[in-house]
Motif scaffolding. Structure first.
Motif, PDB file in Angstrom:
ATOM      1  N   GLY A  56       0.790  -1.230   0.000  1.00  0.00           N
ATOM      2  CA  GLY A  56       0.000   0.000   0.000  1.00  0.00           C
ATOM      3  C   GLY A  56       0.816   1.271   0.000  1.00  0.00           C
ATOM      4  N   GLN A 108       2.977   4.217  -1.762  1.00  0.00           N
ATOM      5  CA  GLN A 108       3.107   4.847  -3.067  1.00  0.00           C
ATOM      6  C   GLN A 108       4.569   4.799  -3.484  1.00  0.00           C
ATOM      7  OE1 GLN A 108       1.155   8.665  -3.647  1.00  0.00           O
ATOM      8  NE2 GLN A 108       2.832   9.306  -4.981  1.00  0.00           N
ATOM      9  N   TYR A 145       1.446  -4.235  -8.680  1.00  0.00           N
ATOM     10  CA  TYR A 145       1.216  -2.869  -8.229  1.00  0.00           C
ATOM     11  C   TYR A 145      -0.196  -2.452  -8.625  1.00  0.00           C
ATOM     12  CZ  TYR A 145       6.286  -2.700  -7.753  1.00  0.00           C
ATOM     13  OH  TYR A 145       7.580  -2.955  -7.388  1.00  0.00           O
ATOM     14  N   GLU A 146      -0.721  -1.445  -7.931  1.00  0.00           N
ATOM     15  CA  GLU A 146      -2.022  -0.891  -8.299  1.00  0.00           C
ATOM     16  C   GLU A 146      -1.830   0.527  -8.817  1.00  0.00           C
ATOM     17  OE1 GLU A 146      -6.337  -1.159  -6.476  1.00  0.00           O
ATOM     18  OE2 GLU A 146      -5.096   0.211  -5.283  1.00  0.00           O
ATOM     19  N   ARG A 154      -3.473   4.056  -9.577  1.00  0.00           N
ATOM     20  CA  ARG A 154      -4.611   4.856  -9.127  1.00  0.00           C
ATOM     21  C   ARG A 154      -4.550   6.239  -9.764  1.00  0.00           C
ATOM     22  NH1 ARG A 154      -4.042   3.748  -2.645  1.00  0.00           N
ATOM     23  NH2 ARG A 154      -3.967   1.467  -2.766  1.00  0.00           N
ATOM     24  N   GLU A 183      -8.833   9.022  -4.752  1.00  0.00           N
ATOM     25  CA  GLU A 183      -8.108   8.081  -5.607  1.00  0.00           C
ATOM     26  C   GLU A 183      -9.059   7.048  -6.211  1.00  0.00           C
ATOM     27  OE1 GLU A 183      -3.761   8.033  -3.449  1.00  0.00           O
ATOM     28  OE2 GLU A 183      -5.118   6.372  -3.093  1.00  0.00           O
ATOM     29  N   PRO A 218      -8.987   3.535  -8.285  1.00  0.00           N
ATOM     30  CA  PRO A 218      -8.157   2.443  -8.807  1.00  0.00           C
ATOM     31  C   PRO A 218      -8.436   2.222 -10.294  1.00  0.00           C
ATOM     32  CG  PRO A 218      -9.358   1.772  -6.822  1.00  0.00           C
ATOM     33  CD  PRO A 218      -9.916   3.080  -7.260  1.00  0.00           C
ATOM     34  N   GLN A 266      -4.468  -3.210 -12.068  1.00  0.00           N
ATOM     35  CA  GLN A 266      -3.380  -3.940 -11.426  1.00  0.00           C
ATOM     36  C   GLN A 266      -2.292  -4.102 -12.488  1.00  0.00           C
ATOM     37  OE1 GLN A 266      -3.175  -5.111  -8.169  1.00  0.00           O
ATOM     38  NE2 GLN A 266      -5.016  -3.886  -7.867  1.00  0.00           N
TER      39      GLN A 266
END
Length: 115
Positions: A37, A39, A81-82, A84, A105, A107, A110
């Motif tokens: 989680g 950044q 990774y995500e 956003r 944010e 999403p 992925q």
């Protein structure tokens, strides 16, 4: 998930539709978060349409696409990774949503970073 490598940029196409003429020019902040989680990357771009018109010139009901080239940092470790998105006013730096009521944010995807 989208598969990527750090030596190949990601192309991102976003489609927007203004219900009314935007009151400001907006920017997008594209942020990448690791599995914990945290950044690990951020890239901010102008939110302009394909014909290079800023958001303040978009017409009500008009669909507009913005294109973004995301160059991933070379030091990213392989993993998931995500990605956003945050949209904000380029003058005031204020997100377009009311913080504390909605999360700013969104999403998007992925991203699986390979070696």
């Amino acid at each position: 998930p989208v598969t990527a490598t750090v030596d190949s940029p990601l192309w991102l196409a976003l489609r927007w539709r203004a219900e009314q003429t935007p009151k400001a020019n907006y920017r997008v902040s594209l942020r990448l978060f690791d599995a914990a989680g945290s950044q690990v990357f951020q890239q901010d771009d102008a939110m302009v349409g394909a014909a290079n018109q800023p958001s303040s010139q978009w017409q009500p009901g008009e669909s507009v696409e913005s294109y973004h080239l995301v160059a991933l940092p070379a030091q990213l470790a392989p993993g998931t990774y995500e990605l956003r998105l945050i949209v904000y006013d380029e003058t005031t730096l204020t997100p377009t949503v009311q913080v504390g009521v909605w999360t700013p944010e969104i999403p998007l995807a992925q991203i699986e970073i390979g070696p």
